[in-house]
Enzyme design. Structure first.
Site, short mmCIF file in Angstrom:
data_model
loop_
_atom_site.label_atom_id
_atom_site.label_comp_id
_atom_site.label_asym_id
_atom_site.label_seq_id
_atom_site.Cartn_x
_atom_site.Cartn_y
_atom_site.Cartn_z
N ILE A 35 10.00 -3.86 -5.49
CA ILE A 35 10.42 -2.46 -5.58
C ILE A 35 11.41 -2.07 -4.48
O ILE A 35 12.13 -1.09 -4.61
CB ILE A 35 9.17 -1.53 -5.57
CG1 ILE A 35 8.25 -1.88 -6.75
CG2 ILE A 35 9.55 -0.07 -5.62
CD1 ILE A 35 8.91 -1.83 -8.11
N CYS A 87 6.07 6.40 -9.05
CA CYS A 87 4.69 5.98 -8.84
C CYS A 87 3.76 7.17 -8.98
O CYS A 87 3.53 7.89 -8.04
CB CYS A 87 4.51 5.33 -7.47
SG CYS A 87 5.38 6.14 -6.14
N HIS A 147 -1.44 -1.14 -2.53
CA HIS A 147 -2.23 -0.39 -1.54
C HIS A 147 -3.46 -1.17 -1.11
O HIS A 147 -4.17 -0.78 -0.19
CB HIS A 147 -2.64 0.97 -2.11
CG HIS A 147 -1.46 1.80 -2.51
ND1 HIS A 147 -0.99 1.85 -3.80
CD2 HIS A 147 -0.61 2.56 -1.77
CE1 HIS A 147 0.08 2.62 -3.85
NE2 HIS A 147 0.33 3.07 -2.63
#
Length: 753
Positions: A431, A643, A694
């Protein structure tokens, strides 16, 4: 009828982010619980005292939170998910931290609760979880303890409590589905108990926050207000508090409630004060939210005085911040690097308290001289050359429909791009950012502090970019990135290189938990004095035959994550940024960069609170993106990244962006998000995130393959890309290498069939 002033809440983190440091020290096991609690006590005492010294009459108590005020309310009501509970059923500060972050110094780790945006702000709250048949009881007495604390210090206080209906509205049902509104009768006894305890302490007014009343609520939820507040009346005076929008559409519901006062946001709402005065019961107090609690601009107090003066003496009146000052930095006086002219245009939380005191004094006395003096700098700003750039204004006025159209439709462009890049099926990419190691952060900090000269800094950054390219080639990725070693933050970096922005040293605001952000401030017309990203993108491309993506943050995201100007529309700011970045796209293209990503993670979160206002926002938001991208030639591939977890209601707008490739966060939803793209028959290419960045967990090849096969059932395989959910800035290199190696392997397996 003496007019009083009050704030709806004050920043919690401390001028030097003392709360953040204390939280993180405690979580790391470097300090005790008692030391953490002591920091909280010290901050609360200081903040009450500062507000009092600035002239605030009624001090908010209950606005302080160890992580988030919605989470505090959940604990107050005994709403603790089973996985976070202490074995003995007790509730302590570690229970709160386990819900917020999944772990704490004591207790078993468990998945954290979901976090989402607080209305349309950049603050995040922990989503309450509801299960069928759950019980509620008063288990966390933080509010009462803090009221005792403030009373012991001799303060005149106004407790702040999140209202029962808004709290339920903000939550989610887990497991077997049921109507969460059915829990209302179970939580009201706890609210009654809290109000009774406050009455015992001699409290006259309680601020009960019901911001859900500015939304377009379903009728059943609106109907629930009357019986709920019938149950809560009688123990103390209730100030029903709303913010972030106007209340006029729901005023019939509001005026039927047995409360004693109403707070309205007169900054963000379109309510007319005189009209409100006519429609409210005559014995109600009106709290007028006149000072903007979520921006940094000095108020034109002369204007505010005119806005409210017609109802002075006609009913009980308070003046207040529009919302909690939580969304504003604390104190402008510690900013030493802003030049005097620009600094004179701002007011942070403490200065806003001073504004309330000045306005209140003038309304009580009729003497407006101090208001005129205070307002002079913001009035002078209207003519400042720092604000107006005729070239930008002329260029904006000259935009035509053609400026937001690519030369050809996607099908034609896709053919040109296939011929240029010759990518394999299931192309792999990332990304944008790679791990921001200690070395990278130290390098940037040393340069910023002047401990490192420009040449050595550039040599260091170049080496980190070279390493990122080497790593990606070794892993076998198809489309590379330069890794963003030179960037501290995806918005701040661009703001620093665009005219029209300024930055603060200590302008921190809380985002969630211990995370604070320091948003740039848009002070004037935005333009690009020189190329921003071209040099490093070109350098990265020179080291590989594979395509390297140029990386830009989109205009709507830069706008949403900054403090905007108040003298022009958000649309104007977004389009000015879009024009500046359009030039960047052209320069990247001229430098040989064939794939350019324009990130717009904030497109959805910028949506207005009322659906009836969505279309206008989405129209200019999409247009800003297209102005930014449309200069690209057919064989330049435009990517965008988003996102968030909800696309269904804005699919038309996502498609209207007309990006050649969109990458999205889907791994946590097990590819369910793709359903909206499938149902919409989304025409362009998609990179559904195949693993959650994450989490430090490394996904297996099999797991990624399974997700991609699932994706291919919804979207034709020839239009699918393979990528992580988000940037890798916060991860370490070992897990990044392992995860990307598995991702590349999964793509190669699928190519072989």
């Amino acid at each position: 009828m003496t007019i009083l002033n009050h704030t709806l809440g004050f920043p919690r983190v401390g001028l030097r982010r003392e709360l953040k440091k204390a939280q993180e020290s405690y979580w790391a096991g470097n300090s005790t619980r008692e030391e953490l609690l002591a920091v909280g006590r010290e901050l609360r005492a200081r903040h009450w005292d500062q507000q009092k010294q600035a002239g605030i009459d009624l001090l908010p108590v209950g606005d302080f939170a160890w992580y988030d005020h919605v989470l505090t309310t959940s604990l107050l009501l005994g709403n603790v998910p089973a996985r976070h509970q202490n074995k003995d059923g007790s509730v302590d500060i570690d229970t709160l931290f386990r819900i917020g972050r999944g772990r704490a110094p004591t207790g078993e780790p468990a998945a954290a609760a979901e976090m989402t945006k607080w209305f349309n702000t950049n603050y995040h709250y922990m989503v309450p979880e509801f299960v069928k048949g759950q019980q509620f009881k008063l288990t966390w007495t933080q509010l009462l303890d803090e009221v005792d604390e403030a009373l012991a210090l001799g303060h005149k206080v106004k407790p702040v409590l999140l209202g029962p209906i808004t709290w339920l509205w903000l939550g989610k049902v887990k497991g077997e589905q049921f109507d969460r509104l059915s829990l209302l009768n179970d939580i009201l006894p706890v609210y009654q108990q809290v109000l009774a305890e406050l009455a015992k302490r001699g409290i006259e007014w309680v601020q009960i926050d019901e911001p859900a009343l500015v939304l377009e609520l379903p009728q059943a939820w609106l109907d629930a207000y009357k019986p709920a507040y019938d149950a809560l009346q009688g123990q103390v005076k209730l100030l029903l508090t709303t913010y972030f929008e106007g209340v006029t559409p729901n005023l019939d519901t509001i005026t039927a409630l047995p409360v004693q006062g109403l707070h309205v946001d007169l900054v963000h709402g379109k309510d007319d004060v005189v009209e409100l005065h006519k429609r409210l019961p005559s014995d109600w107090l009106l709290s007028a939210g006149l000072i903007n609690g979520r921006n940094v601009w000095r108020a034109d107090l002369t204007e505010k005085y005119v806005q409210i003066k017609d109802i002075v003496g006609k009913r009980d009146l308070w003046v207040a911040s529009s919302c909690s000052l939580l969304h504003s930095p604390i104190d402008l006086s510690v900013e030493t690097r802003l030049d005097a002219e620009v600094k004179s245009w701002f007011a942070f939380a403490l200065q806003k308290c001073h504004e309330l005191a000045l306005l209140c004094d003038a309304l009580n006395s009729g003497d407006t001289a101090a208001l005129a003096e205070w307002s002079a700098p913001i009035q002078a700003r209207r003519h400042s050359t720092r604000v107006h750039n005729p070239a930008v204004e002329k260029r904006l006025a000259a935009i035509t429909a053609q400026d937001s159209q690519r030369a050809n439709v996607y099908e034609v462009r896709a053919e040109a791009q296939r011929a240029r890049f010759k990518l394999p099926a299931w192309p792999t990419t990332t990304i944008g950012s790679f791990p921001q190691t200690t070395e990278i952060r130290t390098l940037r900090l040393d340069f910023k502090k002047g401990n490192l000269d420009a040449n050595n800094y550039r040599t260091g950054i170049a080496e980190h970019i070279r390493q990122a390219i080497v790593e990606q080639e070794r892993l076998g990725l198809d489309v590379l990135v330069h890794g963003e070693a030179e960037r501290n933050d995806m918005v701040e970096y661009f703001g620093e290189h665009l005219d029209g922005f300024v930055f603060t040293q200590n302008g921190w605001v809380q985002s969630y938990g211990s995370r604070c952000v320091k948003p740039p401030i848009v002070i004037g017309d935005v333009s690009r004095p020189a190329p921003i990203t071209v040099e490093w993108a070109k350098y990265a491309q020179s080291m590989t035959d594979k395509p390297v993506k140029g990386m830009l943050t989109g205009p709507v995201t830069i706008l949403c994550w900054s403090f905007p100007r108040e003298d022009v529309s958000r649309e104007t700011i977004a389009k000015q940024i879009a024009l500046a970045l359009r030039d960047e796209v052209a320069d990247l293209e001229a430098a040989g960069i064939g794939i350019i990503q324009i990130d717009e993670p904030a497109l959805r979160e910028g949506l207005p609170l009322r659906r009836s206002d969505w279309d206008a926002y989405l129209q200019w938001g999409v247009e800003a993106f297209r102005i930014n991208a449309a200069v690209a030639k057919d064989d330049t591939q435009i990517h965008t990244h988003m996102c968030y977890c909800e696309f269904n209601d804005i699919m038309d707008s996502i498609a209207a962006l007309d990006a050649d490739v969109i990458t999205i966060e889907t791994s946590r939803s097990d590819m369910e998000l793709l359903e909206s793209f499938e149902e919409f028959d989304y025409p362009n290419e998609i990179g559904p995130g195949v693993y959650d960045i994450h989490s430090p967990n490394v996904p297996s090849v099999e797991w990624i393959e399974a997700l991609l096969k699932k994706a291919a059932k919804r979207i034709p395989a020839e239009r699918l890309w393979v990528n992580p959910d988000c940037g890798l800035k916060t991860r370490g290199w070992p897990e990044t290498r392992a995860a990307l190696a598995n991702m590349v392997q999964a793509a190669q397996n699928l190519r072989r069939g």
